[in-house]
Design a protein around this motif. Structure first.
Motif, PDB file in Angstrom:
ATOM      1  N   ALA A 131       0.829  -1.206   0.000  1.00  0.00           N
ATOM      2  CA  ALA A 131       0.000   0.000   0.000  1.00  0.00           C
ATOM      3  C   ALA A 131       0.862   1.255   0.000  1.00  0.00           C
ATOM      4  N   THR A 132       1.919   1.236   0.787  1.00  0.00           N
ATOM      5  CA  THR A 132       2.816   2.389   0.843  1.00  0.00           C
ATOM      6  C   THR A 132       3.541   2.578  -0.480  1.00  0.00           C
ATOM      7  N   CYS A 135       1.811   4.397  -3.228  1.00  0.00           N
ATOM      8  CA  CYS A 135       1.550   5.821  -3.035  1.00  0.00           C
ATOM      9  C   CYS A 135       2.805   6.689  -3.157  1.00  0.00           C
ATOM     10  N   PHE A 142       6.381   9.472  -0.051  1.00  0.00           N
ATOM     11  CA  PHE A 142       5.001   9.056   0.150  1.00  0.00           C
ATOM     12  C   PHE A 142       4.044  10.224  -0.101  1.00  0.00           C
ATOM     13  N   PHE A 144       0.308  11.254   0.383  1.00  0.00           N
ATOM     14  CA  PHE A 144      -0.906  10.857   1.084  1.00  0.00           C
ATOM     15  C   PHE A 144      -2.153  10.982   0.204  1.00  0.00           C
ATOM     16  N   TRP A 147      -3.491   7.825  -1.200  1.00  0.00           N
ATOM     17  CA  TRP A 147      -3.799   6.718  -0.301  1.00  0.00           C
ATOM     18  C   TRP A 147      -5.157   6.075  -0.588  1.00  0.00           C
ATOM     19  N   GLY A 151      -3.564   3.247  -2.269  1.00  0.00           N
ATOM     20  CA  GLY A 151      -3.052   2.528  -1.109  1.00  0.00           C
ATOM     21  C   GLY A 151      -4.021   1.526  -0.507  1.00  0.00           C
TER      22      GLY A 151
END
Length: 436
Positions: A131-132, A135, A142, A144, A147, A151
């Motif tokens: 998931a990280t 993104c 990263f 956000f 996400w 993510g």
């Protein structure tokens, strides 16, 4: 409602001293430490390479004892939604049930339940790897804002079930068809005593005939270990002394991390006698207390003294009736000072006479798992009529004027002992138990 007597008929534990009761008792009796070099984490990257790991526990179905075919299928199916803490708790509970001789069909499901204590459970970092990665922006940072779209779809939908602190009690109840009272308590190290006390009261007031009460915890974990080393008073260093937990000793350097779980089968005396169960002990009293100063800091000595006074009142005993106290005994300077102050306030002139043992000297701080494992240790000691000494204790800290010894001593099998644990935040729990 007239209070019913509550007895212990089964025990199960997973600890750095093994998984069966005999190996656990033998290690205590022989003064064998379960604290060794860490195997599950990169030890060289930590401030101390030592821990009390439950190395025998692998999470394999064989670790859960002699379970039925139906239970085997159910446990295997659910292992993927249990983190290690939950697995250890469930395994300890299944072993306790087997030790008690109880099986599905031997009890009324509606009058049987589970009450478990635990720490808050932390997710392993790898749960969010994909998931990280999904993104990251072009610069490898990263983002956000990606996400929700990129993510979240990469996270396994059931990941949270692996880390919910109510799941040990839920799994145990489902595997054993226990549809009665079910509760989960998260008070760090005080969780075990609080869970055992709640289980005792649930049976005493007639709301259940059988309760599995346990606790599970860890400080050996990819994320939790980092938090522990940042927040708690750890025995740091690369020398052998970093692998020694020395409660109340003048030369102690801090706590040692560990992992483990324990469980007890509690029954009303009538229920146990009706089925001809072997009674291992009787839970006489319980208490929990919180101490708090005006400046919003924990007042652990007051919490400890109050918890001990209340448990004696609840059990109908006096301080002089206590055979031994199984202490919190963290091995950290301020924690031991606070505990000694609370014990001295409660015991008065008996402070340097009543035997005190600190079993964390054998396996480190198991978090919420410590309390039940320590109770089992005291019950096994009574069965063998020998109280083990506090491992490594050599030089008394003048500020800990307690009767702590390193040598084993003879005890009766039917004495009353008190198990005490408390959290850094000032929550203390105590349990009074009479052996048989």
């Amino acid at each position: 409602m007239q209070s019913r007597r509550v007895v212990i008929t089964g025990m199960g534990q997973i600890s750095p001293l093994g998984m069966d009761l005999d190996s656990f008792a033998n290690a205590l009796g022989a003064g064998v430490s379960g604290i060794r070099k860490i195997e599950s984490l990169p030890a060289d990257a930590l401030p101390s390479p030592y821990a009390g790991e439950a190395t025998e526990f692998t999470g394999h179905i064989g670790d859960f004892g002699d379970v039925s075919k139906e239970q085997t299928r159910s446990i295997r199916k659910n292992l993927k939604v249990m983190c290690r803490e939950i697995q250890m708790g469930v395994a300890a509970a299944q072993r306790a049930l087997q030790h008690s001789g109880l099986a599905v069909g031997d009890y009324d499901p509606e009058k049987s339940g589970v009450i478990f204590g635990s720490d808050y459970m932390m997710t392993l970092p790898e749960e969010f790897d994909k998931a990280t990665a999904a993104c990251l922006n072009e610069g490898g940072e990263f983002a956000f804002e990606k996400w929700a779209e990129k993510g979240l779809p990469e996270i396994t939908p059931l990941w949270l079930l692996k880390y919910l602190p109510n799941m040990p009690a839920s799994h145990v109840a489902i595997f054993n068809d226990m549809r009665g009272p079910n509760n989960s308590i998260t008070l760090r190290e005080a969780s075990a005593g609080a869970a055992l006390g709640e289980a005792m009261m649930t049976i005493a007031r007639g709301h259940a005939d059988v309760i599995i009460s346990g606790s599970t915890g860890t400080r050996v974990h990819e994320t939790r270990t980092v938090h522990t080393f940042l927040q708690d008073p750890i025995n740091e260093g690369s020398d052998e002394e970093a692998g020694r937990c020395l409660p109340f000793d003048l030369n102690r350097r801090g706590m040692v991390i560990g992992e483990g779980a324990g469980a007890l089968v509690l029954e009303s005396l009538e229920h146990a006698e009706a089925r001809g169960a072997k009674i291992l002990g009787e839970v006489l009293g319980q208490s929990i207390s919180t101490g708090w100063n005006a400046d919003r800091t924990a007042d652990r000595p007051t919490a400890i003294a109050n918890a001990l006074a209340i448990v004696c009142r609840d059990a109908g005993i006096k301080p002089g009736d206590i055979q031994h106290i199984n202490s919190h005994g963290l091995g950290a300077q301020q924690s031991d000072w606070d505990e000694a102050a609370g014990l001295t306030k409660f015991l008065g002139d008996l402070a340097n006479k009543t035997p005190v043992i600190a079993m964390k000297s054998y396996f480190g701080n198991l978090g919420a798992g410590s309390g039940i494992v320590e109770v089992i240790g005291s019950l096994l000691a009574q069965q063998r009529k020998t109280l083990p000494g506090t491992l490594g204790f050599a030089t008394r800290d003048p500020k800990c004027d307690l009767n702590v010894g390193c040598e084993p001593q003879e005890i009766s099998s039917d004495g009353v002992f008190v198990s005490l644990n408390f959290s850094p935040q000032g929550q203390a729990s105590a349990i009074a138990i009479r052996g048989v």
